[in-house]
Design an enzyme around this catalytic site. Structure first.
Site, short mmCIF file in Angstrom:
data_model
loop_
_atom_site.label_atom_id
_atom_site.label_comp_id
_atom_site.label_asym_id
_atom_site.label_seq_id
_atom_site.Cartn_x
_atom_site.Cartn_y
_atom_site.Cartn_z
N SER A 1 0.84 -1.19 0.00
CA SER A 1 0.00 0.00 0.00
C SER A 1 0.87 1.24 0.00
O SER A 1 1.95 1.26 0.59
CB SER A 1 -0.91 0.03 1.23
OG SER A 1 -1.75 1.17 1.19
N LYS B 1 -4.92 -6.46 3.48
CA LYS B 1 -4.83 -5.35 2.53
C LYS B 1 -6.21 -5.04 1.93
O LYS B 1 -6.56 -3.88 1.70
CB LYS B 1 -3.84 -5.68 1.42
CG LYS B 1 -3.77 -4.67 0.26
CD LYS B 1 -3.47 -3.27 0.75
CE LYS B 1 -3.06 -2.31 -0.35
NZ LYS B 1 -3.64 -2.40 -1.66
N HIS C 1 -7.95 -3.08 4.46
CA HIS C 1 -7.34 -1.73 4.41
C HIS C 1 -7.99 -0.90 3.32
O HIS C 1 -8.38 0.25 3.52
CB HIS C 1 -5.83 -1.85 4.15
CG HIS C 1 -5.17 -0.58 3.69
ND1 HIS C 1 -5.31 -0.09 2.39
CD2 HIS C 1 -4.38 0.31 4.33
CE1 HIS C 1 -4.63 1.03 2.28
NE2 HIS C 1 -4.06 1.30 3.43
N ASN C 2 -8.15 -1.50 2.13
CA ASN C 2 -8.75 -0.76 1.02
C ASN C 2 -10.22 -0.46 1.27
O ASN C 2 -10.72 0.59 0.86
CB ASN C 2 -8.58 -1.55 -0.28
CG ASN C 2 -7.16 -1.47 -0.82
OD1 ASN C 2 -6.22 -1.16 -0.08
ND2 ASN C 2 -6.99 -1.75 -2.09
N GLU D 1 -10.23 2.41 3.44
CA GLU D 1 -9.84 3.55 2.58
C GLU D 1 -11.05 4.09 1.82
O GLU D 1 -11.26 5.30 1.74
CB GLU D 1 -8.76 3.08 1.61
CG GLU D 1 -8.31 4.10 0.59
CD GLU D 1 -7.35 3.48 -0.41
OE1 GLU D 1 -7.53 3.69 -1.63
OE2 GLU D 1 -6.42 2.76 0.01
#
Length: 503
Positions: free
Chosen positions: A133, A205, A208-209, A212
């Site tokens: 990232s 991840k 995480h996105n 986001e």
């Protein structure tokens, strides 16, 4: 040339940046791409940045790549997720890769594909994954890295990964940023830590996105209220965002949002944001996060809402037509005092909603870890997100602290710090949503976060009526509050007596 420390397949934006980052940190890199122009561009940039001394060696084939790297080899794939990853793996097998070699996928792969590949290629080579990232700048000067897979592979690449990762000041928890070729950050705590078995890193991840997506949407909703409901200029909103960025909302996304709002368009002379088409794209990771929440029964409504907001933005022509037909509420002018008050309310709404979005993401990872037999260190995950990644923020130090206080924390909302923060700010949060709703400005992110909070804090929800409905039309049964857990009951709704039966 001497044998290289590591090999790269794929020299697009991310691959080239990671390769040059490794070179800055003293590693010799062999590189291959099916597009020779990309190889040439990487070699040229390497020499330009290093006084005409080559640190990256170009290769013309997969066989040449394998011959250029020290055994046991470590080969990094920076290719699009999906079929291209398997295509490269097959090509490496044909070229003579060996069982003790490691292939590291750094793309945005679906985590289940990563699990499948580790099994599929077992015995041929060690398939490892590292979710990355931070975009191009992060890859070049310090990304957040989420590696997972065989521990033997991790021990092999750990020194390289921790060298190229973003670094954080251990005292302040803030990023140490130095975007200078040839002068990497060597001090501080690296944002690269082993996540778990293969698939875990890409899952983390993915979440995480998803966070986001939510974080971006929440910022956009605050902007929307100020731009449309308060008629503030982009420059004025940027000034507010810069002020917010000095406190609890300090983050990379807040910083770049202010920069976008300040940018003027070279063609029209207007603020650039006013000439950018309001139709947002997506690459699927936010959707994957929402789908995983549905599959695991772990609610992520703010993340899902952020995906739906992008979908709604895609209905541009329909929205333009509907705007000529559907009535809007009458707007009541605000006094300067009311405007100042609303700006503070929006600040608190953004902060509380952000807490809820992260709570949803971490709760989802907690649920997925149980379902897949992973042991995830949530304090460490929060730490490696403090720098290098898109959601990097001072806020993440508080999350790490919460899991240090209680590693078995069920939800961030019940941590003493976050519970206190919402208690102190929820009045403004609710007021901001109410005022935006009265003005007719959609705030699905704020609203879904508040609904999540209110649902989580209530000991009784209306699902009791819902269970009665389900039993009525489908005989799905229900449990009683005054009976042992697991005992099922059913009412004979279609009879005159409507007797209640224990099932």
């Amino acid at each position: 040339m001497a044998l290289c420390d590591i090999g790269f397949v794929g020299l697009g934006v991310m691959g080239k940046s990671l390769a040059l980052n490794l070179a800055d940190n003293g590693y010799q890199v062999a590189a291959f791409d099916l597009d020779q122009d990309k190889v040439d561009a990487a070699l040229a940039q390497d020499k330009l940045e290093n006084n005409n001394v080559a640190r990256v060696q170009g290769c013309e084939s997969f066989q040449a790549l394998l011959a250029s790297v020290k055994a046991p080899r470590t080969l990094v794939l920076s290719v699009p997720a999906g079929a291209p990853v398997d295509s490269v793996c097959r090509a490496l097998i044909e070229a003579g890769i060996e069982p003790d070699d490691t292939v590291v996928d750094t793309g945005n792969s679906l985590w289940t594909d990563t699990v499948r590949r580790e099994k599929q290629y077992a015995g041929l080579f060690m398939f490892f994954s590292t979710a990355v990232s931070g975009g191009e700048a992060g890859a070049r000067f310090g990304p957040s890295l989420m590696p997972s897979g065989d521990l033997r592979a991790w021990e092999r690449i750990k020194p390289m990964w921790q060298a190229i990762a973003a670094k954080v000041d251990p005292d302040t928890g803030k990023p140490i940023e130095r975007a200078e070729p040839g002068n990497p950050v060597k001090e501080g705590e690296p944002c690269a830590e082993y996540i778990g078995p293969n698939g875990a890193g890409h899952y983390v991840k993915m979440v995480h996105n998803g966070i986001e997506y939510a974080d971006m949407q929440l910022i956009c909703e605050a902007y929307h209220v100020m731009r449309e409901g308060m008629a503030m200029s982009p420059q004025a909103i940027a000034a507010v965002f810069r002020q917010w960025n000095q406190g609890v909302l300090d983050s990379y996304l807040m910083e770049i949002s202010a920069e976008v709002l300040e940018q003027m368009d070279e063609v029209t002379g207007q603020p650039l944001v006013d000439v950018i088409l309001d139709r947002a794209g997506q690459k699927g990771t936010g959707m994957w996060t929402a789908m995983s929440g549905l599959e695991l029964g772990s609610p992520v409504p703010t993340i899902a809402q952020s995906v739906f907001a992008r979908s709604m933005s895609g209905l541009k022509s329909e929205r333009v037509a509907a705007s000529q037909l559907l009535a809007a509420p009458q707007v009541v002018p605000m006094s300067d005092a009311e405007r100042s008050e609303l700006i503070q309310q929006l600040h608190d709404a953004l902060y509380c909603s952000k807490i809820c979005a992260y709570a949803q993401g971490f709760q989802l990872m907690h649920t997925a870890a149980k379902a897949n037999g992973w042991t995830l260190d949530f304090a460490a995950i929060a730490k490696i997100w403090r720098a290098g990644c898109i959601i990097r923020a001072v806020f993440l130090q508080s999350i790490s602290d919460a899991y240090h206080r209680n590693e078995d924390l069920a939800n961030l909302l019940v941590d003493e710090f976050f519970a206190g923060e919402i208690a102190s700010n929820q009045t403004n949060w609710r007021a901001a949503i109410a005022r935006a709703t009265v003005m007719g400005i959609p705030c699905g992110g704020f609203s879904s976060a508040l609904a999540y909070y209110d649902s989580y804090r209530l000991g009784t929800l209306p699902a009791n009526l819902l269970q009665g409905q389900r039993d009525y039309f489908g005989a799905h049964t229900f449990e009683r509050t005054d009976a042992p857990a697991g005992e099922k009951y059913h009412v004979q709704w279609g009879t005159s007596e409507r007797r209640q039966l224990k099932m």
